[in-house]
Design a protein around this motif. Sequence first.
Motif, mmCIF file in Angstrom:
data_model
loop_
_atom_site.group_PDB
_atom_site.id
_atom_site.type_symbol
_atom_site.label_atom_id
_atom_site.label_comp_id
_atom_site.label_asym_id
_atom_site.label_seq_id
_atom_site.Cartn_x
_atom_site.Cartn_y
_atom_site.Cartn_z
ATOM 1 N N MET A 175 47.670 81.380 10.353
ATOM 2 C CA MET A 175 48.542 80.550 9.517
ATOM 3 C C MET A 175 47.710 79.678 8.581
ATOM 4 N N PRO A 176 48.177 79.511 7.318
ATOM 5 C CA PRO A 176 47.412 78.729 6.348
ATOM 6 C C PRO A 176 47.138 77.319 6.862
ATOM 7 N N GLY A 177 45.900 76.875 6.709
ATOM 8 C CA GLY A 177 45.549 75.509 7.079
ATOM 9 C C GLY A 177 45.025 75.367 8.497
ATOM 10 N N VAL A 178 45.209 76.388 9.325
ATOM 11 C CA VAL A 178 44.779 76.279 10.731
ATOM 12 C C VAL A 178 43.278 76.557 10.843
ATOM 13 N N GLN A 179 42.542 75.565 11.400
ATOM 14 C CA GLN A 179 41.085 75.705 11.496
ATOM 15 C C GLN A 179 40.637 76.204 12.859
ATOM 16 N N ARG A 180 41.437 75.946 13.872
ATOM 17 C CA ARG A 180 41.041 76.352 15.221
ATOM 18 C C ARG A 180 42.288 76.351 16.100
ATOM 19 N N VAL A 181 42.412 77.325 17.025
ATOM 20 C CA VAL A 181 43.522 77.347 17.989
ATOM 21 C C VAL A 181 42.950 77.579 19.367
ATOM 22 N N GLU A 182 43.460 76.861 20.351
ATOM 23 C CA GLU A 182 42.998 77.058 21.731
ATOM 24 C C GLU A 182 44.187 77.014 22.694
ATOM 25 N N HIS A 183 44.010 77.695 23.828
ATOM 26 C CA HIS A 183 44.975 77.578 24.922
ATOM 27 C C HIS A 183 44.725 76.297 25.678
ATOM 28 N N ALA A 184 45.790 75.693 26.201
ATOM 29 C CA ALA A 184 45.653 74.560 27.116
ATOM 30 C C ALA A 184 46.539 74.862 28.331
ATOM 31 N N GLY A 185 46.891 73.828 29.085
ATOM 32 C CA GLY A 185 47.821 73.991 30.201
ATOM 33 C C GLY A 185 47.314 74.892 31.314
ATOM 34 N N SER A 186 48.275 75.341 32.129
ATOM 35 C CA SER A 186 47.932 76.107 33.327
ATOM 36 C C SER A 186 47.284 77.449 32.999
ATOM 37 N N LEU A 187 47.589 78.009 31.829
ATOM 38 C CA LEU A 187 46.958 79.280 31.465
ATOM 39 C C LEU A 187 45.451 79.095 31.307
ATOM 40 N N ARG A 188 45.044 78.032 30.643
ATOM 41 C CA ARG A 188 43.611 77.788 30.478
ATOM 42 C C ARG A 188 42.951 77.526 31.823
ATOM 43 N N ARG A 189 43.690 76.931 32.746
ATOM 44 C CA ARG A 189 43.135 76.678 34.079
ATOM 45 C C ARG A 189 43.152 77.931 34.946
ATOM 46 N N GLY A 190 43.762 79.010 34.445
ATOM 47 C CA GLY A 190 43.764 80.276 35.171
ATOM 48 C C GLY A 190 44.678 80.307 36.365
ATOM 49 N N ARG A 191 45.741 79.485 36.354
ATOM 50 C CA ARG A 191 46.667 79.521 37.496
ATOM 51 C C ARG A 191 47.332 80.877 37.624
#
Length: 574
Positions: A175-191
Amino acid sequence: MTNADVAQAFFEIADLLEIGGEKSFRVTSYRRAARAISDLADDITDIAARGELAAIEGIGKSTAAKITELLETGRVAYRDELAEKVPLSTLELLKIPNMGPKKVALLFREKGVDSLTALQQAIDDGALADLKGFGPKSIDKIREGIDFLRKAAGRTRLGQAWPLAERLRALVAEMPGVQRVEHAGSLRRGRETVGDLDLLCIADNGAEVIAAFTTLPLVDKVLAAGDTKGSILTDGADGPAMQIDLRVVPAQHFGAAWQYFTGSKEHNVRLRELAVRRGWSLNEYSLSEGEKIIAAATEEEIYAALELPWVPPELREDRGEFDLRATPTDLVTVADIRGDLHMHTTASDGRFSIEEMAEAARARGYAYICITDHSQSSVVAGGLKPDALRRHIEAIRAANERVDGIEIWAGSEVDILADGQLDYDDDLLAELDWVVASNHHYLHDDRDENTQRALRAIRNPYVNVLAHPTGRMIGRRSAKPLDLPAIAQAAAETGTALEINAAHQRLDLKDQHARLAVEHGAVLSINCDAHHIEGFEQIVYGVLTARRGWIRPEQVVNTWTAEKVRAFVAAKRA
Ligand code: DGT
Ligand code: CA
Ligand code: CA
Ligand code: ZN
């Protein structure tokens, strides 16, 4: 639409027919068609495009027409017709453990039970007392099953959520303007299960990004759309239907937001206490002393300011990760994995040949694999009789000669029998390079019996790993009772590994069990139990589970060199 989605529609038709009391041959023929579709190696949309649907074994002209209809319109009119007589909500009942279409048919036709809620009500009213096959004991089991389902409801298995999360991340990144995207929440913690997905991105044009996000084609419903936060429900057409939260933050606050929205809540509470003890505050914007920002741009700076090393997300559960002496800094990674020691080929219930599995493994950079097809007692899974295994061993040796760049070992996934003995004689096991022992048939509710069987298998000098030790299926079947400390100790003493089965329905051992096993001295083996070349991709879920169990690379046999694995096997046999 994936093969699994199409197969699902036909399994549902079969179930609806059976619940409605339709003749068994029609039910069977839809079920056979569904199975044929889910077994296809090719994409069904490609087959349909080539006009070859009716050529698939198990699929006749009328089924082929329904598949075409489904692919073109997203629905099958016949299924909708059936649903007028037998409500779709009866299908919920099939998710109760040990509840098949025959029992549901009885409930529906004799008692008008057409949903989980209706079943709960009927049980509470004692309305099933006169129904054949629904004695007090089985009613108790059903009640437990309903509770189990209710608890699991609303959460999605990691293995289903992960591909959707990756797809969304790629969409937002464009998407225009987006410099970085990351996962957070329980998915990032690998639950192992995930409630909703939390995405975080850096951009200065928040409102535009959120507008683009809430109008993505996969959006079913917009729950919120502001300047910095959007929340949607996905339509579930390709992957699970889930809630996705996207937050837009400026770069200078990204670390604080990422830390906050990664959680867990419990970890954050403890971290905030550490900040407060210094007279500071910590929130999703920054770690601050009054008006003065101490850290905000990166997670590392925030942890460092609190005199902590950066804590890997998988450890952020308030399970002791603030104790600097105990917390491991070098958790196992996917890059550490050098091979896979549990997989199936067309010789039993796998879909690809020895060579195809080997080539897929080599493409991942693996140095070795072990082919472990099922043993004779697993009849449904195409288990091999002793003579067939001998021929299979020869075929594996020959494939190993032909294929360069990877070692192909001959193994077996051998069933543990009722008395704890193995499904092949020791002299046949001795011909194998690596033996996986599995209790597929005799894991029940008796903790002592389960444990004795596992211990007996572990003490066999040819057994190298105990596979999926607790037999659980996430959201479907809980772990069976086992004395895991005793099993881990025996595994350590005999030089036997315990498996983290990385198949996303299993993740068995689970995180806490893996941690306990290693604390008792056992080593682990993280295997995909691949039945398909794509099965290898599940290694990420196994590794995340291991990391949540605080596992370091040297504690995992398939991070070792081939030589070291061979020495591990030889030492046990000696
Ligand atoms: P889930 O979605 O149920 O699998 O679990 P999480 O951990 O992804 O939880 P979620 O989506 O409700 O929130 C994401 C993270 O945001 C959570 O792990 C910690 C943070 N968070 C959300 N609400 C609160 C809160 O009230 N207090 C604190 N300290 N943190 C919160
Ligand atoms: Ca979440
Ligand atoms: Ca959330
Ligand atoms: Zn297997």
